[in-house]
Design a protein around this motif. Sequence first.
Motif, PDB file in Angstrom:
ATOM      1  N   MET A   2       0.846  -1.181   0.000  1.00  0.00           N
ATOM      2  CA  MET A   2       0.000   0.000   0.000  1.00  0.00           C
ATOM      3  C   MET A   2       0.887   1.238   0.000  1.00  0.00           C
ATOM      4  SD  MET A   2      -1.277   2.583   2.114  1.00  0.00           S
ATOM      5  CE  MET A   2      -1.060   1.979   3.776  1.00  0.00           C
ATOM      6  N   SER A   3       0.623   2.175  -0.906  1.00  0.00           N
ATOM      7  CA  SER A   3       1.443   3.374  -0.981  1.00  0.00           C
ATOM      8  C   SER A   3       0.556   4.607  -1.063  1.00  0.00           C
ATOM      9  CB  SER A   3       2.384   3.318  -2.194  1.00  0.00           C
ATOM     10  OG  SER A   3       1.635   3.165  -3.388  1.00  0.00           O
ATOM     11  N   VAL A   4       0.991   5.649  -0.367  1.00  0.00           N
ATOM     12  CA  VAL A   4       0.291   6.934  -0.389  1.00  0.00           C
ATOM     13  C   VAL A   4       0.683   7.676  -1.659  1.00  0.00           C
ATOM     14  CG1 VAL A   4       0.007   9.146   0.787  1.00  0.00           C
ATOM     15  CG2 VAL A   4       0.210   7.034   2.125  1.00  0.00           C
ATOM     16  N   LEU A   5      -0.324   8.203  -2.366  1.00  0.00           N
ATOM     17  CA  LEU A   5      -0.090   8.945  -3.594  1.00  0.00           C
ATOM     18  C   LEU A   5      -0.376  10.419  -3.356  1.00  0.00           C
ATOM     19  CD1 LEU A   5      -1.869   6.540  -6.118  1.00  0.00           C
ATOM     20  CD2 LEU A   5       0.548   6.573  -5.473  1.00  0.00           C
ATOM     21  N   SER A   6       0.316  11.249  -4.085  1.00  0.00           N
ATOM     22  CA  SER A   6       0.121  12.698  -3.975  1.00  0.00           C
ATOM     23  C   SER A   6      -0.460  13.215  -5.277  1.00  0.00           C
ATOM     24  CB  SER A   6       1.459  13.389  -3.668  1.00  0.00           C
ATOM     25  OG  SER A   6       1.292  14.781  -3.561  1.00  0.00           O
ATOM     26  N   TRP A   7      -1.752  13.509  -5.268  1.00  0.00           N
ATOM     27  CA  TRP A   7      -2.435  14.062  -6.425  1.00  0.00           C
ATOM     28  C   TRP A   7      -2.940  15.452  -6.075  1.00  0.00           C
ATOM     29  CZ3 TRP A   7      -6.152   9.421  -7.856  1.00  0.00           C
ATOM     30  CH2 TRP A   7      -5.381   8.369  -8.391  1.00  0.00           C
ATOM     31  N   PRO A   8      -2.655  16.466  -6.857  1.00  0.00           N
ATOM     32  CA  PRO A   8      -3.150  17.805  -6.538  1.00  0.00           C
ATOM     33  C   PRO A   8      -4.679  17.822  -6.539  1.00  0.00           C
ATOM     34  CG  PRO A   8      -2.246  17.740  -8.771  1.00  0.00           C
ATOM     35  CD  PRO A   8      -1.901  16.435  -8.125  1.00  0.00           C
ATOM     36  N   GLY A   9      -5.242  18.471  -5.541  1.00  0.00           N
ATOM     37  CA  GLY A   9      -6.686  18.588  -5.484  1.00  0.00           C
ATOM     38  C   GLY A   9      -7.401  17.335  -5.044  1.00  0.00           C
ATOM     39  N   CYS A  10      -6.684  16.410  -4.410  1.00  0.00           N
ATOM     40  CA  CYS A  10      -7.308  15.160  -3.959  1.00  0.00           C
ATOM     41  C   CYS A  10      -6.554  14.638  -2.739  1.00  0.00           C
ATOM     42  CB  CYS A  10      -7.289  14.115  -5.074  1.00  0.00           C
ATOM     43  SG  CYS A  10      -8.237  12.626  -4.715  1.00  0.00           S
ATOM     44  N   GLY A  11      -7.279  14.388  -1.668  1.00  0.00           N
ATOM     45  CA  GLY A  11      -6.648  13.894  -0.452  1.00  0.00           C
ATOM     46  C   GLY A  11      -6.930  12.426  -0.210  1.00  0.00           C
ATOM     47  N   ASN A  12      -6.226  11.890   0.774  1.00  0.00           N
ATOM     48  CA  ASN A  12      -6.470  10.527   1.252  1.00  0.00           C
ATOM     49  C   ASN A  12      -6.335   9.495   0.126  1.00  0.00           C
ATOM     50  OD1 ASN A  12      -7.070   8.626   3.222  1.00  0.00           O
ATOM     51  ND2 ASN A  12      -9.287   8.915   3.099  1.00  0.00           N
ATOM     52  N   VAL A  13      -5.302   9.644  -0.707  1.00  0.00           N
ATOM     53  CA  VAL A  13      -5.131   8.778  -1.884  1.00  0.00           C
ATOM     54  C   VAL A  13      -4.127   7.672  -1.575  1.00  0.00           C
ATOM     55  CG1 VAL A  13      -4.717   8.721  -4.366  1.00  0.00           C
ATOM     56  CG2 VAL A  13      -5.398  10.876  -3.285  1.00  0.00           C
ATOM     57  N   ARG A  14      -4.561   6.426  -1.797  1.00  0.00           N
ATOM     58  CA  ARG A  14      -3.656   5.301  -1.583  1.00  0.00           C
ATOM     59  C   ARG A  14      -3.856   4.245  -2.662  1.00  0.00           C
ATOM     60  NH1 ARG A  14      -5.733   6.348   3.314  1.00  0.00           N
ATOM     61  NH2 ARG A  14      -6.951   4.450   3.633  1.00  0.00           N
ATOM     62  N   ASP A  15      -2.758   3.733  -3.180  1.00  0.00           N
ATOM     63  CA  ASP A  15      -2.776   2.555  -4.048  1.00  0.00           C
ATOM     64  C   ASP A  15      -2.709   1.337  -3.129  1.00  0.00           C
ATOM     65  OD1 ASP A  15      -1.839   0.300  -5.641  1.00  0.00           O
ATOM     66  OD2 ASP A  15      -1.434   1.752  -7.230  1.00  0.00           O
ATOM     67  N   LEU A  16      -3.631   0.408  -3.316  1.00  0.00           N
ATOM     68  CA  LEU A  16      -3.767  -0.721  -2.401  1.00  0.00           C
ATOM     69  C   LEU A  16      -2.968  -1.937  -2.849  1.00  0.00           C
ATOM     70  CD1 LEU A  16      -7.532  -0.104  -1.759  1.00  0.00           C
ATOM     71  CD2 LEU A  16      -5.660   0.294  -0.152  1.00  0.00           C
ATOM     72  N   GLY A  17      -1.927  -1.709  -3.632  1.00  0.00           N
ATOM     73  CA  GLY A  17      -1.040  -2.790  -4.027  1.00  0.00           C
ATOM     74  C   GLY A  17      -0.053  -3.141  -2.935  1.00  0.00           C
ATOM     75  N   PRO A  58      -0.374  -8.365   1.616  1.00  0.00           N
ATOM     76  CA  PRO A  58      -0.299  -9.829   1.554  1.00  0.00           C
ATOM     77  C   PRO A  58      -1.691 -10.445   1.486  1.00  0.00           C
ATOM     78  CG  PRO A  58       0.044  -9.091   3.803  1.00  0.00           C
ATOM     79  CD  PRO A  58      -0.021  -7.848   2.954  1.00  0.00           C
ATOM     80  N   THR A  59      -1.766 -11.658   0.927  1.00  0.00           N
ATOM     81  CA  THR A  59      -3.026 -12.395   0.899  1.00  0.00           C
ATOM     82  C   THR A  59      -2.868 -13.704   1.654  1.00  0.00           C
ATOM     83  OG1 THR A  59      -2.615 -13.683  -1.106  1.00  0.00           O
ATOM     84  CG2 THR A  59      -3.468 -11.438  -1.398  1.00  0.00           C
ATOM     85  N   VAL A 106      -7.047 -10.655   1.474  1.00  0.00           N
ATOM     86  CA  VAL A 106      -6.190  -9.860   2.351  1.00  0.00           C
ATOM     87  C   VAL A 106      -6.637 -10.087   3.794  1.00  0.00           C
ATOM     88  CG1 VAL A 106      -5.459  -7.518   2.963  1.00  0.00           C
ATOM     89  CG2 VAL A 106      -5.766  -8.152   0.559  1.00  0.00           C
ATOM     90  N   PRO A 107      -5.718 -10.375   4.715  1.00  0.00           N
ATOM     91  CA  PRO A 107      -6.099 -10.617   6.107  1.00  0.00           C
ATOM     92  C   PRO A 107      -6.732  -9.377   6.758  1.00  0.00           C
ATOM     93  CG  PRO A 107      -3.881 -11.431   5.687  1.00  0.00           C
ATOM     94  CD  PRO A 107      -4.280 -10.628   4.483  1.00  0.00           C
ATOM     95  N   ASP A 108      -7.607  -9.637   7.726  1.00  0.00           N
ATOM     96  CA  ASP A 108      -8.311  -8.553   8.415  1.00  0.00           C
ATOM     97  C   ASP A 108      -7.369  -7.484   8.948  1.00  0.00           C
ATOM     98  OD1 ASP A 108     -10.538 -10.094   7.941  1.00  0.00           O
ATOM     99  OD2 ASP A 108     -11.071 -10.381  10.049  1.00  0.00           O
ATOM    100  N   ALA A 109      -6.251  -7.893   9.522  1.00  0.00           N
ATOM    101  CA  ALA A 109      -5.355  -6.924  10.157  1.00  0.00           C
ATOM    102  C   ALA A 109      -4.837  -5.907   9.153  1.00  0.00           C
ATOM    103  CB  ALA A 109      -4.185  -7.650  10.827  1.00  0.00           C
ATOM    104  N   HIS A 110      -4.550  -6.341   7.935  1.00  0.00           N
ATOM    105  CA  HIS A 110      -4.031  -5.426   6.920  1.00  0.00           C
ATOM    106  C   HIS A 110      -5.149  -4.532   6.365  1.00  0.00           C
ATOM    107  CE1 HIS A 110       0.075  -7.046   6.674  1.00  0.00           C
ATOM    108  NE2 HIS A 110      -0.505  -8.181   7.034  1.00  0.00           N
ATOM    109  N   ILE A 111      -6.362  -5.074   6.246  1.00  0.00           N
ATOM    110  CA  ILE A 111      -7.497  -4.248   5.836  1.00  0.00           C
ATOM    111  C   ILE A 111      -7.742  -3.161   6.878  1.00  0.00           C
ATOM    112  CG2 ILE A 111      -9.980  -4.256   5.386  1.00  0.00           C
ATOM    113  CD1 ILE A 111      -9.659  -7.151   4.402  1.00  0.00           C
TER     114      ILE A 111
END
Length: 216
Positions: free
Chosen positions: A1-16, A19-20, A149-154
């Motif tokens: 999971m990585s935080v993305l920085s997009w102008p004009g948009c908050g709370n952005v994360r790629d959920l890649g 673990p499964t 994806v396990p509960d803890a990571h979600i």
Amino acid sequence: MSVLSWPGCGNVRDLGGLPTLWGGRTRTGALVRSARPGPPATPALLGYGVRLVVDLRLAAECAADPSPLAGHPCYRNLSVLRDEDRVLEAMGDTLPAIYRAVLDRGADRLARVVTAIARAEPGAVLLHCHAGRDRTGLAVALALALAGVPDAHIARDYARSGESLPAPAEGLWAQVTEDTMLRTLAYLRDEYGGPESYLGLDRDVVRLLRARLTHP
């Protein structure tokens, strides 16, 4: 999971990278979550490879505050709430209670969202509501749980939305914690037998979702 920085948009994360239970990981560039994108975010999200934007807000919210992507071929409005459920705070006294109410009333709408993810064209799918916290959190949790994806990571990803708020959380929003999501996922299992039986999806949709979101 990585935080993305997009102008004009908050709370952005790629959920890649999550673990499964089957030993693989979720794919980067497959599922992204965010708050409602503002106009400056459009070039960034399209440039990131987003090919489907699912706006989880009510139709009335979208009419009052249209998405900058409204009318774009990639945009869909799939509300997870009933039209009469306009105020989350009126649905329960705590966040876990509110989330239980959303689940109890919204299986068909959440199933449409998960199906849209599974059947989307190649590229990233972006889910958002207003803050990208509650409705987005539930829809993402269901998709990730189906992907193994396990509960803890979600729960850990969900809690990041509380940490990303621009001001210290108060009241209900101070409950955006791992424990809130863990309790919600436990309710989903105890009351409905888990995400797959709750959503009632065809096996082909589940297979497509897992293939889209995870590496072998």
